[in-house]
Design an enzyme around this catalytic site. Structure first.
Site, mmCIF file in Angstrom:
data_model
loop_
_atom_site.group_PDB
_atom_site.id
_atom_site.type_symbol
_atom_site.label_atom_id
_atom_site.label_comp_id
_atom_site.label_asym_id
_atom_site.label_seq_id
_atom_site.Cartn_x
_atom_site.Cartn_y
_atom_site.Cartn_z
ATOM 1 N N LYS A 52 0.836 -1.207 0.000
ATOM 2 C CA LYS A 52 0.000 0.000 0.000
ATOM 3 C C LYS A 52 0.866 1.249 0.000
ATOM 4 O O LYS A 52 0.601 2.208 -0.733
ATOM 5 C CB LYS A 52 -0.945 -0.023 1.218
ATOM 6 C CG LYS A 52 -2.037 -1.077 1.102
ATOM 7 C CD LYS A 52 -2.825 -1.281 2.388
ATOM 8 C CE LYS A 52 -3.760 -2.485 2.215
ATOM 9 N NZ LYS A 52 -4.573 -2.775 3.400
ATOM 10 N N GLN A 96 -4.725 -1.702 9.512
ATOM 11 C CA GLN A 96 -4.579 -3.002 8.859
ATOM 12 C C GLN A 96 -5.193 -4.095 9.739
ATOM 13 O O GLN A 96 -4.910 -4.180 10.928
ATOM 14 C CB GLN A 96 -3.085 -3.287 8.586
ATOM 15 C CG GLN A 96 -2.831 -4.550 7.796
ATOM 16 C CD GLN A 96 -3.375 -4.506 6.370
ATOM 17 O OE1 GLN A 96 -3.521 -3.435 5.767
ATOM 18 N NE2 GLN A 96 -3.699 -5.659 5.824
ATOM 19 N N ASP A 119 -11.123 2.529 3.665
ATOM 20 C CA ASP A 119 -11.417 1.099 3.501
ATOM 21 C C ASP A 119 -12.912 0.868 3.252
ATOM 22 O O ASP A 119 -13.309 -0.206 2.802
ATOM 23 C CB ASP A 119 -11.047 0.331 4.784
ATOM 24 C CG ASP A 119 -9.671 -0.308 4.717
ATOM 25 O OD1 ASP A 119 -9.288 -0.758 3.622
ATOM 26 O OD2 ASP A 119 -9.001 -0.362 5.768
#
Ligand code: GUN
Length: 283
Positions: A52, A96, A119
């Site tokens: 990422k 995460q 997200d």
């Protein structure tokens, strides 16, 4: 033989478009910044976070890393999220997952400001998707819609069967296909006659998390198969939820593993970060 839907190529095209847009935003004085929080040092998470950050660097998005120890408290983590929520220079916040078992994942997701939840996991964004309002959409299903559209595959009117009902993939996938006017069926571990239901599909999204679960008895001629799974096979090779060798003899198109859905997830995360920054312009 089936058309291989090239997620690597399509994700590269999207990243190029985003790079150009980030350059334009910079000329307007708007920068883009993603804060990435990782708790502990799970090796797989470290690889995902690294990928990422690499994508951010390529596109011109600033990434700020916060690596917290495995034993960090819920309060400390919520404190950091609160600070990042209030920091106007941060556009997107990502924690995460999975987080260690002593932490409350649901509370963590809810703590992220919905406008920075790149997200698309916050209940406000999930709710917005289901009532057709603006919001951030979970990256993997959003990437699958892009794969279909950019491969010239029409969704409208098609029989779409989604196998898997996770909050991150199955459920938002069903909502997005519905938004594109597909006729959507969601299957799961308790579905009866699964292969029979799957054989109805014009578009089959396989997201069960079991290596090579779907063989040629789950598809019909002409089906478009989207394989969301990624597993390390006994032979050491990567494979998906679909037995590609058997299935690709019958279907019209299929996503490979690796190089199908996977690269799209990061491309759509980058898209959500740029979208968060775009909103600064209009506010
Ligand atoms: N862990 C595995 N996939 C994801 C993802 O898409 N987002 C976050 N935050 N964690 C993950």
């Amino acid at each position: 033989m089936a058309l291989l839907i090239d997620g690597k190529k399509i994700s590269s095209e999207i990243k190029e478009e985003l790079k150009t847009e980030v350059g334009r935003l910079k000329e307007e004085g708007i920068s883009v910044c993603l804060a990435v929080i990782q708790v502990g040092d799970d090796p797989a998470s470290t690889v995902y976070v690294g990928n990422k950050k690499k994508a951010c660097a390529y596109i011109g998005i600033e990434s700020r890393s916060y690596r917290l120890p495995e034993e960090v408290s819920q309060e400390e983590l919520l404190g950091l999220i609160g600070d990042l929520n209030r920091d106007d220079s941060v556009d997107g916040i990502l924690v995460q997952l999975p987080v260690p078992a002593h932490l409350n994942e649901k509370e963590i997701i809810r703590a992220i400001a919905p406008g920075k939840d790149v997200d698309g996991f916050h209940p406000e964004n999930v709710g917005a998707l289901s009532i057709g309002e603006e919001g951030f959409v979970s990256c993997t299903p959003a990437g699958i819609i892009q794969l279909l559209k950019r491969s010239g595959i029409t969704i409208e009117g098609k029989e779409c069967v989604v196998v898997g009902r996770s909050n991150i993939v199955g459920k938002p996938m069903a909502m997005l296909l519905l938004k594109e006017n597909g006729t959507v069926t969601v299957c799961h571990s308790r579905t009866r006659n699964l292969s029979q239901v799957c054989r109805r599909a014009d578009i089959l999204v396989a997201a069960v998390g079991k290596p090579r679960f779907f063989d040629d008895s789950y598809v019909k001629e002409g089906t478009v198969v989207i394989d969301v799974g990624i597993h390390r096979g006994e032979d050491g090779k990567l494979c998906g939820d679909v037995d590609t060798e058997k299935v690709s003899r019958i279907v019209s198109a299929i996503t490979p593993v690796p190089g199908g859905v996977g690269p799209m997830t990061i491309a759509m995360l980058m898209n959500n970060c740029v979208e968060a920054a775009r909103r600064k312009r209009s506010s």
